[in-house]
Design a protein around this motif. Structure first.
Motif, PDB file in Angstrom:
ATOM      1  N   LEU A  19       2.215  10.415   2.272  1.00  0.00           N
ATOM      2  CA  LEU A  19       1.631   9.906   3.513  1.00  0.00           C
ATOM      3  C   LEU A  19       0.436   8.991   3.259  1.00  0.00           C
ATOM      4  N   LYS A  20      -0.215   9.148   2.118  1.00  0.00           N
ATOM      5  CA  LYS A  20      -1.446   8.401   1.859  1.00  0.00           C
ATOM      6  C   LYS A  20      -1.240   6.892   1.877  1.00  0.00           C
ATOM      7  N   GLY A  21      -0.078   6.414   1.467  1.00  0.00           N
ATOM      8  CA  GLY A  21       0.154   4.975   1.505  1.00  0.00           C
ATOM      9  C   GLY A  21       0.051   4.420   2.915  1.00  0.00           C
ATOM     10  N   PHE A  22       0.616   5.150   3.872  1.00  0.00           N
ATOM     11  CA  PHE A  22       0.507   4.746   5.278  1.00  0.00           C
ATOM     12  C   PHE A  22      -0.946   4.883   5.755  1.00  0.00           C
ATOM     13  N   GLU A  23      -1.605   5.963   5.336  1.00  0.00           N
ATOM     14  CA  GLU A  23      -3.003   6.172   5.729  1.00  0.00           C
ATOM     15  C   GLU A  23      -3.893   5.065   5.188  1.00  0.00           C
ATOM     16  N   GLN A  38      14.817  16.848   1.108  1.00  0.00           N
ATOM     17  CA  GLN A  38      13.943  18.018   1.057  1.00  0.00           C
ATOM     18  C   GLN A  38      12.462  17.635   1.071  1.00  0.00           C
ATOM     19  N   ALA A  39      12.168  16.346   1.060  1.00  0.00           N
ATOM     20  CA  ALA A  39      10.783  15.856   1.106  1.00  0.00           C
ATOM     21  C   ALA A  39      10.737  14.657   2.039  1.00  0.00           C
ATOM     22  N   LYS A  40       9.628  14.525   2.773  1.00  0.00           N
ATOM     23  CA  LYS A  40       9.483  13.450   3.757  1.00  0.00           C
ATOM     24  C   LYS A  40       8.116  12.778   3.578  1.00  0.00           C
ATOM     25  N   TYR A  41       8.062  11.515   3.957  1.00  0.00           N
ATOM     26  CA  TYR A  41       6.778  10.808   3.923  1.00  0.00           C
ATOM     27  C   TYR A  41       5.791  11.432   4.900  1.00  0.00           C
ATOM     28  N   ALA A  42       6.259  11.809   6.056  1.00  0.00           N
ATOM     29  CA  ALA A  42       5.341  12.302   7.090  1.00  0.00           C
ATOM     30  C   ALA A  42       4.801  13.690   6.790  1.00  0.00           C
ATOM     31  N   PHE A  69       0.831  -1.212   0.000  1.00  0.00           N
ATOM     32  CA  PHE A  69       0.000   0.000   0.000  1.00  0.00           C
ATOM     33  C   PHE A  69       0.865   1.262   0.000  1.00  0.00           C
ATOM     34  N   VAL A  70       2.089   1.152   0.491  1.00  0.00           N
ATOM     35  CA  VAL A  70       3.019   2.283   0.477  1.00  0.00           C
ATOM     36  C   VAL A  70       3.844   2.288  -0.801  1.00  0.00           C
ATOM     37  N   LEU A  71       4.560   1.226  -1.057  1.00  0.00           N
ATOM     38  CA  LEU A  71       5.461   1.199  -2.206  1.00  0.00           C
ATOM     39  C   LEU A  71       4.718   1.194  -3.537  1.00  0.00           C
ATOM     40  N   GLY A  72       3.603   0.481  -3.606  1.00  0.00           N
ATOM     41  CA  GLY A  72       2.840   0.407  -4.843  1.00  0.00           C
ATOM     42  C   GLY A  72       2.061   1.672  -5.147  1.00  0.00           C
ATOM     43  N   ASP A  73       2.045   2.594  -4.212  1.00  0.00           N
ATOM     44  CA  ASP A  73       1.306   3.850  -4.397  1.00  0.00           C
ATOM     45  C   ASP A  73       2.168   4.933  -5.029  1.00  0.00           C
ATOM     46  N   PHE A  74       3.417   4.628  -5.378  1.00  0.00           N
ATOM     47  CA  PHE A  74       4.297   5.714  -5.795  1.00  0.00           C
ATOM     48  C   PHE A  74       3.869   6.372  -7.098  1.00  0.00           C
ATOM     49  N   HIS A  75       3.217   5.650  -7.986  1.00  0.00           N
ATOM     50  CA  HIS A  75       2.712   6.322  -9.192  1.00  0.00           C
ATOM     51  C   HIS A  75       1.799   7.490  -8.816  1.00  0.00           C
ATOM     52  N   ASN A  76       0.969   7.294  -7.798  1.00  0.00           N
ATOM     53  CA  ASN A  76       0.072   8.354  -7.353  1.00  0.00           C
ATOM     54  C   ASN A  76       0.842   9.495  -6.691  1.00  0.00           C
ATOM     55  N   VAL A  77       1.906   9.155  -5.971  1.00  0.00           N
ATOM     56  CA  VAL A  77       2.750  10.194  -5.367  1.00  0.00           C
ATOM     57  C   VAL A  77       3.388  11.036  -6.461  1.00  0.00           C
TER      58      VAL A  77
END
Length: 440
Positions: free
Chosen positions: A237-241, A227-231, A204-212
């Protein structure tokens, strides 16, 4: 068949395993094993059932062309345990003569310029897809060949369940969750999770990168520069959510905490679960024990917020490498083996024992016409401009070792999404510093 990426740019950095068992093959001197004029190579690979099948076929076909080279297999587990074994054996000079391992960020983490033999001068390098070679390049040297095809990080779904309930393939997260509600009401587990094998918890996190990448096109570059963070990135952050939301809604299978990959594949194939977020590298294992899954299981990309930008996150194949401790006749034999793997004959050997995980990374290798439905479902994403993106680990060398433990915690209700994302941001820091990246 050539892989065509989406809009996220070239690859630098990735996942999954294949394998090789005892084989023999070309006349290259002598060794301490085998007869006069023979060479014996050892090969460290993964331990999945499909890995072994592919290994045996590669061995057989390589032997037919090179009868004086024997390749003996050693296997290792996947995930963090396997990573540690590879790093330890390289650091102690105890690595096998050839070995299979990840491409991308994990490849960068094994110090390839120190520990591996470069193969840039080999004549077949020009036949490898550049999206793959960039994931096995350090400095100006290429170090590995692809074993298998590209993979999708997506949702495998049970088609009979969808047909019975009149569901449509979702293109947004809201549509996906609405489908899950209807599936749960029918008495079926909406989302299969298999935290007994922690690496499977990350999709759900790694496979979401296209959306990121669709929301923040420069995320990979800024992430590499600290310069950018998941949190703090709403898109990342949506992958974790999403991992938390599926748990909080009660959409997981009851045994999610202990189930392992074979359990998840069986539940999906038998209609006891409707969705399984996973890499397409597992499709062959599923079909081997549940042949009906070839037609009954389909694939869709992890949905995001914008249906118009829906697309597939893609992984390159695993690589086969030669450690710097392989020398002399064994080095020449190892180069022969890599040349075989990186040829149409190597692709045919793999296809003989299982369907490809996706398009091959070797020019001249074509997908068979009878690939499973889930693999066919990848093609529209790859054919559409902007319809696919390489996973973050191909675009940045920054990848922490503890993500699979963190996503298990978030997906088990132990840790909230934002806390998990912040913990992962801390986790990647050490690796970035070890790599000497600017800004860390």
């Amino acid at each position: 068949m050539r892989f065509r990426p989406g809009t996220t740019g070239p690859a630098v950095v990735a996942v999954c395993t294949l394998a090789l068992t005892a084989c023999s093959a070309g006349s290259l001197g002598s060794s301490d094993e085998g007869g006069a004029g023979s060479v014996t190579l050892t090969y460290l690979t993964g331990n999945q059932e499909q890995d072994i099948k592919e290994a045996e076929q590669l061995s057989k076909d390589f032997t037919a062309k090179n009868p004086d080279i024997t390749v003996k297999v050693e296997s290792r587990p996947g995930g963090t345990e396997g990573d540690n074994i590879v790093k330890t054996r390289l650091s102690t000079g105890d690595m096998t003569d050839v070995f299979l391992y990840n491409t991308g960020s994990l490849f960068q983490a094994i110090a390839p310029q120190k520990n591996l033999v470069p193969i840039s001068d080999q004549p077949y390098i020009g036949d490898l897809d550049e999206n793959f070679t960039k994931t096995v390049t350090a400095g100006d040297q290429v170090y590995g060949v692809p074993s298998g095809g590209f993979m999708g990080g997506a949702v495998l779904y049970n088609i009979p369940i969808y047909s019975k309930l009149g569901l449509k393939v979702p293109r947004t997260w809201a549509e996906f969750m609405a489908n899950n509600a209807k599936i749960k009401a029918s008495g079926v587990a909406p989302v299969v999770q298999t935290y007994g094998e922690t690496w499977t918890s990350q999709l759900f996190v790694l496979g979401d990168f296209h959306n990121v990448a669709a929301a923040e096109p420069d995320f990979a570059d800024r992430y590499t520069k600290n310069q950018a963070k998941y949190a703090t990135s709403p898109a990342a952050l949506k992958g974790f959510e999403h991992t938390q939301q599926v748990h909080d809604a009660g959409y997981q299978n009851k045994d999610f905490a202990s189930a392992k990959l074979p359990d998840g594949l069986r539940q999906l194939a038998q209609g006891k679960g409707a969705h399984y977020p996973i890499l397409t590298g597992v499709v062959n294992d599923m079909i081997a024990t549940n042949p009906n899954a070839a037609k009954d299981v389909g694939l869709f990309a992890l949905p995001g917020d914008d249906a118009s930008k829906n697309g597939l996150t893609v992984w390159t194949p695993a690589g086969i490498y030669i450690p710097s401790t392989t020398t002399g006749d064994k080095l020449e034999a190892a180069k022969k083996f890599l040349a075989f793997v990186a040829s149409p004959d190597g692709c045919k050997a793999l296809a003989a024992v299982g369907s490809p995980t996706g398009p091959y990374a070797v020019n001249g290798c074509e997908l068979p016409s009878d690939v499973p439905r889930s693999i066919k479902d990848m093609q529209p994403y790859l054919d559409k401009d902007g319809g696919s993106s390489l996973a973050l680990e191909f675009l940045s060398p920054v990848k922490g070792p503890s993500l699979e433990q963190i996503t298990v915690e978030v997906g088990s209700g132990i840790r909230k999404a934002k806390d998990g994302a912040a913990r992962y941001d801390d986790d990647v820091k050490k690796q970035a510093q070890q790599l000497g990246l600017a800004g860390w």
